[in-house]
Motif scaffolding. Structure first.
Motif, PDB file in Angstrom:
ATOM      1  N   GLN B 197       1.040  -1.183   0.163  1.00  0.00           N
ATOM      2  CA  GLN B 197       0.029  -0.052  -0.010  1.00  0.00           C
ATOM      3  C   GLN B 197       0.829   1.307   0.002  1.00  0.00           C
ATOM      4  OE1 GLN B 197      -4.005  -0.314   2.246  1.00  0.00           O
ATOM      5  NE2 GLN B 197      -2.179  -1.091   3.534  1.00  0.00           N
ATOM      6  N   LEU B 202      -2.296   6.172   3.088  1.00  0.00           N
ATOM      7  CA  LEU B 202      -2.625   5.726   4.132  1.00  0.00           C
ATOM      8  C   LEU B 202      -2.517   7.284   5.145  1.00  0.00           C
ATOM      9  CD1 LEU B 202      -0.995   2.427   4.817  1.00  0.00           C
ATOM     10  CD2 LEU B 202      -3.460   3.156   4.441  1.00  0.00           C
ATOM     11  N   THR B 215     -10.182   3.687   7.420  1.00  0.00           N
ATOM     12  CA  THR B 215      -9.322   3.371   6.399  1.00  0.00           C
ATOM     13  C   THR B 215      -9.295   2.164   5.901  1.00  0.00           C
ATOM     14  OG1 THR B 215      -8.192   4.886   7.901  1.00  0.00           O
ATOM     15  CG2 THR B 215      -6.749   3.851   6.171  1.00  0.00           C
ATOM     16  N   THR B 220      -7.850   0.207   2.342  1.00  0.00           N
ATOM     17  CA  THR B 220      -6.956  -0.967   2.603  1.00  0.00           C
ATOM     18  C   THR B 220      -7.916  -2.135   1.814  1.00  0.00           C
ATOM     19  OG1 THR B 220      -5.904  -0.212   4.621  1.00  0.00           O
ATOM     20  CG2 THR B 220      -5.905  -2.785   3.965  1.00  0.00           C
TER      21      THR B 220
END
Lengths: 268, 308
Positions: B197, B202, B215, B220
């Motif tokens: 990722q 993030l 999130t 994700t």
């Protein structure tokens, strides 16, 4: 600390739980038979090497040598065939390279049961049943898709400038391969080899169907224990530990690359 | 092969000039040894399997032989034992794949975070996957599942329960061993997904005030989807072919309770020597695998597109 610490602890607990059966197998190999099957289980005992001595005394060595020969030679052969193939499928733009690449992957999707009968009949007609060389060739074919895909994924990552520089220096194909490419992907080749070795060493289906006595490998040796089930647990655990240990060590060493091999290079 | 005049079909960029026939083979040359080797050892045997599936062939009856049309397919598809094997294969595969996928996801999420000894935990975690499957099967059969001396019974005995795992719950017993061995595989793929990722995204989500759950749901999980699909498909392809655990733990029993397709074909071929019927069953399995495989290739292909 708070919740983060708790989650770390949870990871530890689950990790240890998953590992515990392996640890138990390892410990049982150092017990006397009378301590191996008790209710409740025996946790504290005086370790002994008797079981290892007994297994090694019980014709284990020829099986070990067969396994070594089939695994090491098939790995070497797979690498030797896969490096040029992966080269052709990455750094050289050959026509229909994508189709060829997916062809290799598709052979991995073909169930072994769909090939075993003809392999058995062909080997029987050639007098090549129960022959380590037959097993070696089958394992090579089994590992080729993994080897080609993995090595290709390392070749694709080579920096363009280095290859350009080698060509500017007027290096031919072979020299470019030998003195520039191979040294740079050496760690990748080692990882690929370890993963091929793991699959060959653990393979059972072809081994049990294509060998009888002369060429049998370590997994087939372990089968001999099911007949006397419950009688020789400690000895069985010593044998299983010896059978599993080479791959466990290889896998620990190659863990950074395991996922790349298992997903056939689709994930880095 | 007489392609001198046809345009270069390589999709990787335009060729500066037309290649000569020699140059073409020079480029293709390195591929050929490996390609021909794999064709010889996988495709040719499979073609023979297709051939046998139309023959009346039994290794114990040398006089047998000759074309029987679709008789073997009729015999196999009409065989209740075959249908039982199909059902067992579906149950075993679905059970083991889903269980290991869920456990693998949980573990990947745990291991994606920094904590003391994370490398050690990962090493412990992947070990079940590395244990030789035959040794793992013996270990579970003797040390874990044994009705009297097994550790599982020792663990649950304080609750007043004792179970004869393999005899009372044969399918579950196999599923648990497979899940134990394959959870690390799922965990590794999903962990690779989590760690790929982009950290900026993030970080941005955190700055925007998104909680951990939000999130996960909106960033994700979508990112992880492709990895979940890949893990699901590769796991299915490997686990459908399960043979070792069944051979070692239950021998397909009790009765036919754990006979899956690979074990069924093995019994037909090497115990009953019914080569024709075993071959027909093999072809049916390949046809079914092909459906999964086409899907698998598409998923792998989409991952692979991003690289080029």
């Amino acid at each position: 600390m708070g919740p983060g610490f708790g989650l770390g602890l949870l990871a530890w607990v689950v990790g240890v739980l998953f590992f515990f059966p392996v640890l138990w197998m390892f410990l049982t190999g150092f017990k006397q038979e009378s301590q191996a099957s008790t209710d409740p289980p025996t946790f504290w005992f005086e370790p002994t090497l008797d079981q290892y001595a007994a297994v090694l005394g019980r014709d284990f060595v020829p099986y070990l040598l067969n396994s070594l020969q089939a695994s090491v030679l098939s790995t070497a052969l797979a690498i030797v065939l896969a490096v040029p193939a992966a080269y052709a499928l990455s750094l050289v733009r050959i026509p229909k390279w994508r189709d060829s690449l997916f062809f290799f992957l598709s052979t991995k999707l073909l169930p072994p049961v769909a090939m075993i009968l003809p392999l058995y009949v062909i080997a029987r007609n050639l007098g090549a049943l129960d022959d380590v060389r037959t097993l070696t060739l089958v394992y090579t074919a089994m590992n080729m898709p993994i080897a080609v895909w993995m090595i290709r994924s390392f070749l694709v990552e080579l920096p363009e400038e280095v290859l350009e520089a080698a060509r500017m220096d007027g290096a031919g194909r072979i020299r470019e391969m030998r003195s520039v490419i191979l040294p740079m992907i050496a760690p990748g080749l080692a990882a690929t080899a370890l993963i091929c070795f793991i699959f060959a060493w653990n393979e059972f289906f072809f081994a049990v169907n294509l060998t009888a006595s002369q060429a049998s490998t370590v997994p087939v040796f372990l089968v001999g224990f099911i007949s006397g089930e419950g009688l020789f647990w400690a000895r069985l655990s010593a044998a299983s530990t010896m059978a599993a240990l080479p791959v466990i060590i290889a896998g620990w060493a190659a863990q950074r690359w395991l996922v790349r091999g298992l997903s056939l290079g689709a994930i880095k | 092969m007489t392609a001198q005049t046809t345009p270069d079909t390589a999709r990787g960029g335009p060729a500066p000039r037309e290649l000569t026939r020699g140059e073409r083979w020079g480029r293709r040359g390195p591929l050929l040894p490996g390609l021909l080797f794999v064709i010889a050892l996988t495709q040719i045997p499979f073609l023979f399997t297709v051939y046998y599936s139309f023959q009346d062939s039994n290794l114990l009856r040398p006089e047998s032989g000759g074309f029987t049309g679709l008789a073997n397919y009729g015999a196999v598809l009409g065989d209740p034992l075959f249908r039982n094997a199909v059902l067992n294969t579906v149950l075993l595969t679905a059970g083991a794949v889903l269980l290991s996928l869920v456990l693998g996801l949980g573990l990947a999420l745990l291991l994606d975070r920094a904590f003391l000894g994370r490398g050690v935990v990962r090493t412990l975690m992947i070990t079940p996957f590395l244990v030789m499957p035959v040794a793992a099967a013996l270990l579970w059969k003797t040390s874990m599942y044994h009705p009297v001396y097994g550790l599982l019974n020792w663990v649950i005995s304080p609750f007043g329960v004792r179970v004869d795992w393999v005899n009372d719950f044969p399918l579950l017993s196999i599923v648990l061993v497979l899940a134990w061995q394959w959870t690390p595989f799922m965990m590794l793929i999903l962990l690779a997904g989590l760690q790929s990722q982009p950290p900026e995204v993030l970080e941005a989500a955190r700055v925007d005030g998104a909680g951990p759950l939000e999130t996960f749901r909106s960033i994700t999980f979508p990112h992880l989807r492709r990895f979940l699909e890949l893990a699901l498909l590769l796991g299915t392809i490997y686990i459908v072919q399960t043979f070792d655990a069944i051979y070692m733990i239950t021998q397909g029993g009790p009765g036919q309770a754990t006979t899956n397709l690979p074990y069924f074909i093995y019994l037909q071929a090497f115990r009953a020597f019914e080569v024709g019927e075993a071959a027909a069953a093999g072809v049916v399995v390949v046809a079914a695998t092909l459906v999964i495989a086409m899907f698998a290739l598409r998923v792998v292909s989409s991952l692979f597109e991003e690289e080029s």
